[in-house]
Write a protein that holds these residues in place. Sequence first.
Motif, PDB file in Angstrom:
ATOM      1  N   ALA A 117       0.849  -1.195   0.000  1.00  0.00           N
ATOM      2  CA  ALA A 117       0.000   0.000   0.000  1.00  0.00           C
ATOM      3  C   ALA A 117       0.885   1.245   0.000  1.00  0.00           C
ATOM      4  CB  ALA A 117      -0.929  -0.007   1.209  1.00  0.00           C
ATOM      5  N   GLY A 118       1.962   1.208   0.800  1.00  0.00           N
ATOM      6  CA  GLY A 118       2.900   2.325   0.825  1.00  0.00           C
ATOM      7  C   GLY A 118       3.613   2.473  -0.519  1.00  0.00           C
ATOM      8  N   TYR A 119       4.018   1.341  -1.087  1.00  0.00           N
ATOM      9  CA  TYR A 119       4.768   1.365  -2.348  1.00  0.00           C
ATOM     10  C   TYR A 119       3.931   1.918  -3.495  1.00  0.00           C
ATOM     11  CZ  TYR A 119       7.305  -0.392  -6.430  1.00  0.00           C
ATOM     12  OH  TYR A 119       7.953  -0.494  -7.633  1.00  0.00           O
ATOM     13  N   TYR A 120       2.701   1.409  -3.630  1.00  0.00           N
ATOM     14  CA  TYR A 120       1.865   1.859  -4.751  1.00  0.00           C
ATOM     15  C   TYR A 120       1.396   3.302  -4.562  1.00  0.00           C
ATOM     16  CZ  TYR A 120       1.726  -2.875  -6.688  1.00  0.00           C
ATOM     17  OH  TYR A 120       2.065  -4.074  -7.243  1.00  0.00           O
ATOM     18  N   ALA A 121       1.358   3.786  -3.288  1.00  0.00           N
ATOM     19  CA  ALA A 121       1.032   5.196  -3.071  1.00  0.00           C
ATOM     20  C   ALA A 121       2.159   6.080  -3.614  1.00  0.00           C
ATOM     21  CB  ALA A 121       0.809   5.467  -1.583  1.00  0.00           C
ATOM     22  N   ARG A 122       3.393   5.581  -3.519  1.00  0.00           N
ATOM     23  CA  ARG A 122       4.547   6.346  -4.013  1.00  0.00           C
ATOM     24  C   ARG A 122       4.798   6.101  -5.493  1.00  0.00           C
ATOM     25  NH1 ARG A 122       8.605   3.775  -1.261  1.00  0.00           N
ATOM     26  NH2 ARG A 122       7.186   2.699   0.156  1.00  0.00           N
ATOM     27  N   HIS A 123       4.546   4.867  -5.963  1.00  0.00           N
ATOM     28  CA  HIS A 123       4.824   4.504  -7.369  1.00  0.00           C
ATOM     29  C   HIS A 123       3.590   3.853  -7.982  1.00  0.00           C
ATOM     30  CE1 HIS A 123       9.092   4.851  -6.182  1.00  0.00           C
ATOM     31  NE2 HIS A 123       8.763   4.104  -5.140  1.00  0.00           N
ATOM     32  N   PRO A 124       2.585   4.640  -8.350  1.00  0.00           N
ATOM     33  CA  PRO A 124       1.334   4.023  -8.820  1.00  0.00           C
ATOM     34  C   PRO A 124       1.501   3.196 -10.097  1.00  0.00           C
ATOM     35  CG  PRO A 124       1.192   6.446  -8.825  1.00  0.00           C
ATOM     36  CD  PRO A 124       2.536   6.103  -8.279  1.00  0.00           C
ATOM     37  N   ARG A 125       2.458   3.534 -10.938  1.00  0.00           N
ATOM     38  CA  ARG A 125       2.571   2.815 -12.200  1.00  0.00           C
ATOM     39  C   ARG A 125       3.916   2.132 -12.401  1.00  0.00           C
ATOM     40  NH1 ARG A 125      -2.019   4.139 -14.510  1.00  0.00           N
ATOM     41  NH2 ARG A 125      -2.756   6.241 -14.080  1.00  0.00           N
ATOM     42  N   ALA A 126       4.508   1.604 -11.334  1.00  0.00           N
ATOM     43  CA  ALA A 126       5.809   0.956 -11.471  1.00  0.00           C
ATOM     44  C   ALA A 126       5.677  -0.318 -12.292  1.00  0.00           C
ATOM     45  CB  ALA A 126       6.360   0.630 -10.082  1.00  0.00           C
TER      46      ALA A 126
END
Lengths: 242, 112
Positions: A117-126
């Motif tokens: 959840a933290g990661y996708y908040a920072r990188h939505p389209r990684a």
Amino acid sequence: MTRRSSFAAGARDTLPMVIGAAPFGVIFGTLVAAGPLAAWQGQLMSLSVYAGSSQFIALGLVAGHAGLAVIWLTTLIVNLRHALYAATLLPHVAHLPARWRWALGFFLTDETFAVMAGYYARHPRAPLGHWYFLGSCLSMYANWQVWTLVGLLFGAAFPQLQSLGLDFAMVATFIAIVVPQLASLPNFAAAVAAGTVAYLGQDVPYKLGLMAAVLAGVTVGMALQRWRSGGLEAGRREEEAA
Amino acid sequence: MTGTVLTNTVMILGMAAITVFVKAALFVLGDRVVFPPLLKQALGFVPVTVLTAIIVPMILAPNGEGLELTWRNPQLVGALAAVLVCVVTGKQLLTIAVALGVFLAWQLGVLA
């Protein structure tokens, strides 16, 4: 970012959770060794069920001679929150091949959900986000297996583990993930509502207090969001009229 | 295998099947699942609510014996340090490191 570095970053960012989960793995192994299940069955449970709370609760139910139906129904209810995690993360994994979606689903835990959840908040389209996801999953999984085994073999040697409070590593990480999201008023109010209900409902069995807390938080957050956007629309209409 | 060992093995494998279903079903369905906009909006609040809901009891009642709103509660002191560092610096790793440091110092130093 390569696949490997993305995988390593996921494992690295999960490290505090890995430390926090370790004592619980040992405690689980210790409880199995002291209870009616065979040691290999304890390891089998960690390998195949892989959901800490429900594993602990099952041990209690087995010791209390509960029937299979009760144990399975309890497992379903206690683990229901994972469906919520899956629903939340689904937009980020829906495009992956089926074998990836099976694997990431099987390995889903509270901790990995928090990290993702933290990661996708920072990188939505990684584009390599699934490798990061897998890194988080496999470090948690390997950790749980190793510490279950340690508990099964040497559990009696660590009587004071719970009082160490290593699970605070998880608390610290969750705070670092949640606090940046509290800048928006609906999120802040949702967190306050969820925290309050979770505190009041902490003794409700089967993690139903947690589910009630999420429900309360989501309701408050959505109500505020709608009220605000309703307010904005009304403002716009007034401007247009003027 | 005796009867109980078999029953317990069946119990474990059943638990595994149920858990895998709960965790993986939505992922496996993938693109075939379409959430209505209202539900999508609701799911946006899941991370912040569920993570808060998990940790608040761990901070306020770490021993499961009622509210411990006191400076002698290392979980509470460590959590306050974490919130402070996170708000001031916005740095995730620093937040975790300082919070763990404060927590351990409290646990092993101040309260010892």
